[in-house]
Motif scaffolding. Sequence first.
Motif, mmCIF file in Angstrom:
data_model
loop_
_atom_site.group_PDB
_atom_site.id
_atom_site.type_symbol
_atom_site.label_atom_id
_atom_site.label_comp_id
_atom_site.label_asym_id
_atom_site.label_seq_id
_atom_site.Cartn_x
_atom_site.Cartn_y
_atom_site.Cartn_z
ATOM 1 N N ARG A 176 0.832 -1.200 0.000
ATOM 2 C CA ARG A 176 0.000 0.000 0.000
ATOM 3 C C ARG A 176 0.872 1.257 0.000
ATOM 4 N NH1 ARG A 176 -1.257 3.421 3.718
ATOM 5 N NH2 ARG A 176 -0.452 2.092 5.397
ATOM 6 N N GLU A 177 1.914 1.246 0.813
ATOM 7 C CA GLU A 177 2.799 2.413 0.890
ATOM 8 C C GLU A 177 3.588 2.600 -0.408
ATOM 9 O OE1 GLU A 177 3.660 2.385 5.722
ATOM 10 O OE2 GLU A 177 4.808 1.094 4.375
ATOM 11 N N ILE A 178 3.989 1.491 -1.017
ATOM 12 C CA ILE A 178 4.689 1.584 -2.312
ATOM 13 C C ILE A 178 3.749 2.151 -3.365
ATOM 14 C CG2 ILE A 178 5.764 0.253 -4.178
ATOM 15 C CD1 ILE A 178 6.767 -1.698 -2.037
ATOM 16 N N ALA A 179 2.499 1.690 -3.350
ATOM 17 C CA ALA A 179 1.506 2.185 -4.307
ATOM 18 C C ALA A 179 1.321 3.695 -4.170
ATOM 19 C CB ALA A 179 0.177 1.458 -4.109
ATOM 20 N N GLU A 180 1.259 4.164 -2.931
ATOM 21 C CA GLU A 180 1.096 5.599 -2.697
ATOM 22 C C GLU A 180 2.340 6.374 -3.144
ATOM 23 O OE1 GLU A 180 0.252 5.894 1.439
ATOM 24 O OE2 GLU A 180 -1.814 5.161 1.263
ATOM 25 N N ALA A 181 3.516 5.828 -2.864
ATOM 26 C CA ALA A 181 4.755 6.525 -3.214
ATOM 27 C C ALA A 181 4.947 6.642 -4.724
ATOM 28 C CB ALA A 181 5.953 5.807 -2.592
ATOM 29 N N LEU A 182 4.537 5.602 -5.445
ATOM 30 C CA LEU A 182 4.755 5.577 -6.896
ATOM 31 C C LEU A 182 3.498 5.918 -7.687
ATOM 32 C CD1 LEU A 182 6.966 2.358 -7.213
ATOM 33 C CD2 LEU A 182 7.687 4.732 -6.939
ATOM 34 N N GLN A 183 2.414 6.212 -6.959
ATOM 35 C CA GLN A 183 1.135 6.544 -7.591
ATOM 36 C C GLN A 183 0.672 5.416 -8.514
ATOM 37 O OE1 GLN A 183 1.833 10.478 -9.344
ATOM 38 N NE2 GLN A 183 1.107 11.439 -7.457
ATOM 39 N N LEU A 184 0.679 4.213 -7.949
ATOM 40 C CA LEU A 184 0.219 3.019 -8.660
ATOM 41 C C LEU A 184 -0.891 2.368 -7.845
ATOM 42 C CD1 LEU A 184 3.716 1.443 -9.490
ATOM 43 C CD2 LEU A 184 2.255 2.725 -11.074
ATOM 44 N N SER A 185 -1.611 1.456 -8.456
ATOM 45 C CA SER A 185 -2.606 0.691 -7.713
ATOM 46 C C SER A 185 -1.889 -0.404 -6.924
ATOM 47 C CB SER A 185 -3.622 0.054 -8.665
ATOM 48 O OG SER A 185 -3.017 -0.984 -9.415
ATOM 49 N N GLN A 186 -2.510 -0.863 -5.842
ATOM 50 C CA GLN A 186 -1.899 -1.923 -5.052
ATOM 51 C C GLN A 186 -1.781 -3.207 -5.866
ATOM 52 O OE1 GLN A 186 -2.883 -2.476 -0.854
ATOM 53 N NE2 GLN A 186 -4.106 -0.615 -0.908
ATOM 54 N N GLU A 187 -2.731 -3.437 -6.764
ATOM 55 C CA GLU A 187 -2.681 -4.634 -7.599
ATOM 56 C C GLU A 187 -1.477 -4.587 -8.538
ATOM 57 O OE1 GLU A 187 -3.742 -8.342 -8.336
ATOM 58 O OE2 GLU A 187 -4.797 -7.019 -6.924
ATOM 59 N N THR A 188 -1.178 -3.391 -9.061
ATOM 60 C CA THR A 188 -0.005 -3.238 -9.927
ATOM 61 C C THR A 188 1.267 -3.483 -9.144
ATOM 62 O OG1 THR A 188 -1.138 -1.643 -11.352
ATOM 63 C CG2 THR A 188 1.262 -1.641 -11.414
#
Length: 219
Positions: A176-188
Amino acid sequence: MTAPIRVLVCDDQALIRTGLTTIINAQDDLEVVGECGDGRTAVDLGGRLRPDVVVMDVRMPVLNGIEATRLLAGAGVPHPVKVLVVTTFNLDEYVYEALRAGASGFLLKDAPPAQLLHGIRTVAAGTALLDPKVTRRLVGRYAARIRPAEHGPRDLPLTPRELEVLRLIAEGLSNREIAEALQLSQETVKTFVSRILTKLGLRDRVQAVVYAYRHGLVV
């Protein structure tokens, strides 16, 4: 019905073994297929019974739990068995050595039964049990002992984005934190993590953190 998760319980104290076995066997989806009191027998039973998860103590006679874990789940083992280390000793050194030996998770014996059961199910599903931030702290503390590798970041078979995700994993970020940092979906992000593990031949996020340190991706 789905077959129950098969568990091997290894602890040198009979009372502890009995308690763990009773807790585990009370669950419909779990089954204790064997138990033992020393590391050598743990390795023998692990190879013969092929359990889904071995619940392993650290301090045992004949062969300690760390060495038994290395023989059951370490690098180069043809048919590795998933190991959940459960011990009374809350020492970073034990945690680190257990993970380096190939363990998929680490719990203290004073953890509530629900946490033990969750740990067994988590490890059986192929997921590392430790929280990413705990992994980051442990590997960070022992980083000097796992460097350097022969190859650096430029030699890794990863795309720039995959390298970026691997760095963030090593820094202790969740999906979740990686998704937020990179502006990606959690599934991606989950897909990226899966690709990274596959490309590098790693079992889980714990190994990914160690790999990132070995190859100089994290300072």
